[in-house]
Scaffold this motif. Sequence first.
Motif, mmCIF file in Angstrom:
data_model
loop_
_atom_site.group_PDB
_atom_site.id
_atom_site.type_symbol
_atom_site.label_atom_id
_atom_site.label_comp_id
_atom_site.label_asym_id
_atom_site.label_seq_id
_atom_site.Cartn_x
_atom_site.Cartn_y
_atom_site.Cartn_z
ATOM 1 N N LEU A 1 13.531 -3.040 6.286
ATOM 2 C CA LEU A 1 13.352 -3.400 7.630
ATOM 3 C C LEU A 1 12.135 -4.747 7.457
ATOM 4 C CD1 LEU A 1 13.177 -2.790 10.425
ATOM 5 C CD2 LEU A 1 11.057 -1.436 9.828
ATOM 6 N N ALA A 2 11.256 -4.662 6.527
ATOM 7 C CA ALA A 2 10.322 -5.604 6.851
ATOM 8 C C ALA A 2 10.756 -6.844 6.225
ATOM 9 C CB ALA A 2 9.032 -4.972 5.746
ATOM 10 N N ASN B 1 4.404 7.851 4.558
ATOM 11 C CA ASN B 1 4.577 7.188 5.611
ATOM 12 C C ASN B 1 5.889 6.324 5.677
ATOM 13 O OD1 ASN B 1 2.456 7.920 6.733
ATOM 14 N ND2 ASN B 1 1.130 5.997 6.358
ATOM 15 N N LEU B 2 6.998 7.170 5.208
ATOM 16 C CA LEU B 2 8.287 6.327 5.419
ATOM 17 C C LEU B 2 8.819 6.623 6.796
ATOM 18 C CD1 LEU B 2 10.378 7.981 2.123
ATOM 19 C CD2 LEU B 2 9.402 5.567 2.538
ATOM 20 N N PHE B 3 9.772 5.667 7.148
ATOM 21 C CA PHE B 3 10.352 5.653 8.392
ATOM 22 C C PHE B 3 11.358 6.851 8.478
ATOM 23 C CE2 PHE B 3 9.347 0.912 7.854
ATOM 24 C CZ PHE B 3 8.235 0.736 8.110
ATOM 25 N N MET C 1 0.809 -1.169 -0.241
ATOM 26 C CA MET C 1 -0.173 -0.233 -0.130
ATOM 27 C C MET C 1 1.035 1.303 -0.100
ATOM 28 S SD MET C 1 -3.434 0.673 1.843
ATOM 29 C CE MET C 1 -4.500 2.165 1.957
ATOM 30 N N VAL D 1 8.484 -6.554 -0.998
ATOM 31 C CA VAL D 1 7.942 -7.869 -0.189
ATOM 32 C C VAL D 1 7.182 -8.604 -1.284
ATOM 33 C CG1 VAL D 1 7.676 -6.725 2.023
ATOM 34 C CG2 VAL D 1 5.748 -6.586 0.618
ATOM 35 N N ARG E 1 9.658 0.230 -1.211
ATOM 36 C CA ARG E 1 9.293 -0.504 -0.055
ATOM 37 C C ARG E 1 8.332 -1.580 -0.201
ATOM 38 N NH1 ARG E 1 7.974 2.964 5.198
ATOM 39 N NH2 ARG E 1 6.185 3.507 3.954
ATOM 40 N N ALA E 2 7.077 -1.181 -0.848
ATOM 41 C CA ALA E 2 5.998 -2.023 -1.099
ATOM 42 C C ALA E 2 6.386 -3.021 -1.839
ATOM 43 C CB ALA E 2 4.780 -1.232 -1.529
#
Lengths: 216, 250
Positions: free
Chosen positions: B108-109, B95-97, B89, B161, B157-158
Amino acid sequence: MSSELLYTSLSILLQGLVATLLLSVAAIAGSTLIGLVAAVLRSFGPAGTRYIATLYTELFRGTPVLITLLFIYFGVSYFGYAIDVFAAGVVGLSVYQGAYIAEVFRSGIEAVPKGQWEVSQILGLSKWQTFFSVILPQTGKIVLPPLVGQYLSLIKDTSIVSMIGMSELMHGGQAIVDRVGKPVEIYGLVAVLYFIVCFPLSQWVRRHDRRRSVLQ
Amino acid sequence: MSTANNGEPIINLRGVSKSFGATQVLRDVNLDVQPGEVLVLIGASGSGKSTVLRIMSGLETADAGEVWVNRVPLHDARRAKDIRGHVGMVFQQFNLFPHKNALGNVTLALIKARKMSPADARKRALEALDRVGLADRAEHYPGQLSGGQQQRVAIARALAVEPGIMFFDEATSALDPELVGEVTEVMRTLARDGMTMVVVTHEMGFARKTADRVVFMDKGVIAEQGAPEQMFVNPQNERTRQFLHRVLDH
């Protein structure tokens, strides 16, 4: 004050200062741990623990630290166990200051935007992984100034442990005054020693705060 | 057009309703998405399109109805968690860290949730960053990147995964106009590569050129849906016509 009296007083007070510092470090570690656990439970623990954590923070924020110390010191003996004053001091200050530190951590946790939780959930991180890898590191920057403020208040609160007979800085000062008088000079010296410990800490936080606002 | 595909839909909403307090935001929504389809949800704010997306991604739970996504029944509280880590999403606010650099955001994930070794995670993260054209920004922190670059890191990032579906919730709405293009370009490339996408957007150009199907939502219901050429050239519903008139003529 004669230089001889100053010299003897200082050596007694410095011994007391060492005890005060040991007590402070142990209670800072204890209260930070307790505060963090209470904040986590209150923010997103199971319903029962949330209630207990709330009760804990409100109870200790609403009672004087001296009462907490007396309860622990005499309470333990009441049940037939012995506790030395240092241990009673560490536990009492940790439990008492932990209630304030819990609130500091809680406001820090709640200041992290909800979107950080949401994106972590989507990415497959568990609640605890999110807390330790995403939320807590961001909380650090937010809570550091109020946290150190709480540590300063803890260091000064260690003087109250003299009331249950621990030989720390305050107790050392009282002992000298009991023997030779000169309360203004001796307590003045005691105050200077507390100040020497606390002032650099508060300066460090102020500098850190200023640097952060410059960065933003 | 993918909607002609009669295979099993990858997303299936049946009779979905949702209220926040006294406000009903969705009523009896039925919607299928086929694998590889690019579905664009349009509608005024408050029409319920973002809520549809948040229900599909597992961030909100429907009050009534069935929600199947990637074969996971999200309406079943015991199994809803199985969707985590299997869809991607992209949010309006990125909403980055903030405490991790671009590479750390992506790895990270992979390390924590997927249990990949740091070396493997790094390799895959660099591939994902390369895919959005940011391999050379891997060591930059979010604060050192432009809005468009931040959103592309969020997409990387999305993607890392390897999600079955990508959701975009107004991914370009927070960007300065001149930065919108670089993000929609990445989204277009994903669509071409066959990614299943559900996109909430105000970018009508993207909807028109890239969508397989456009769904117009109004007051919590699907008012009209169809191929972009039909929706934009000859909408049947009066409210669709009014909405498009408002957003295209300003």
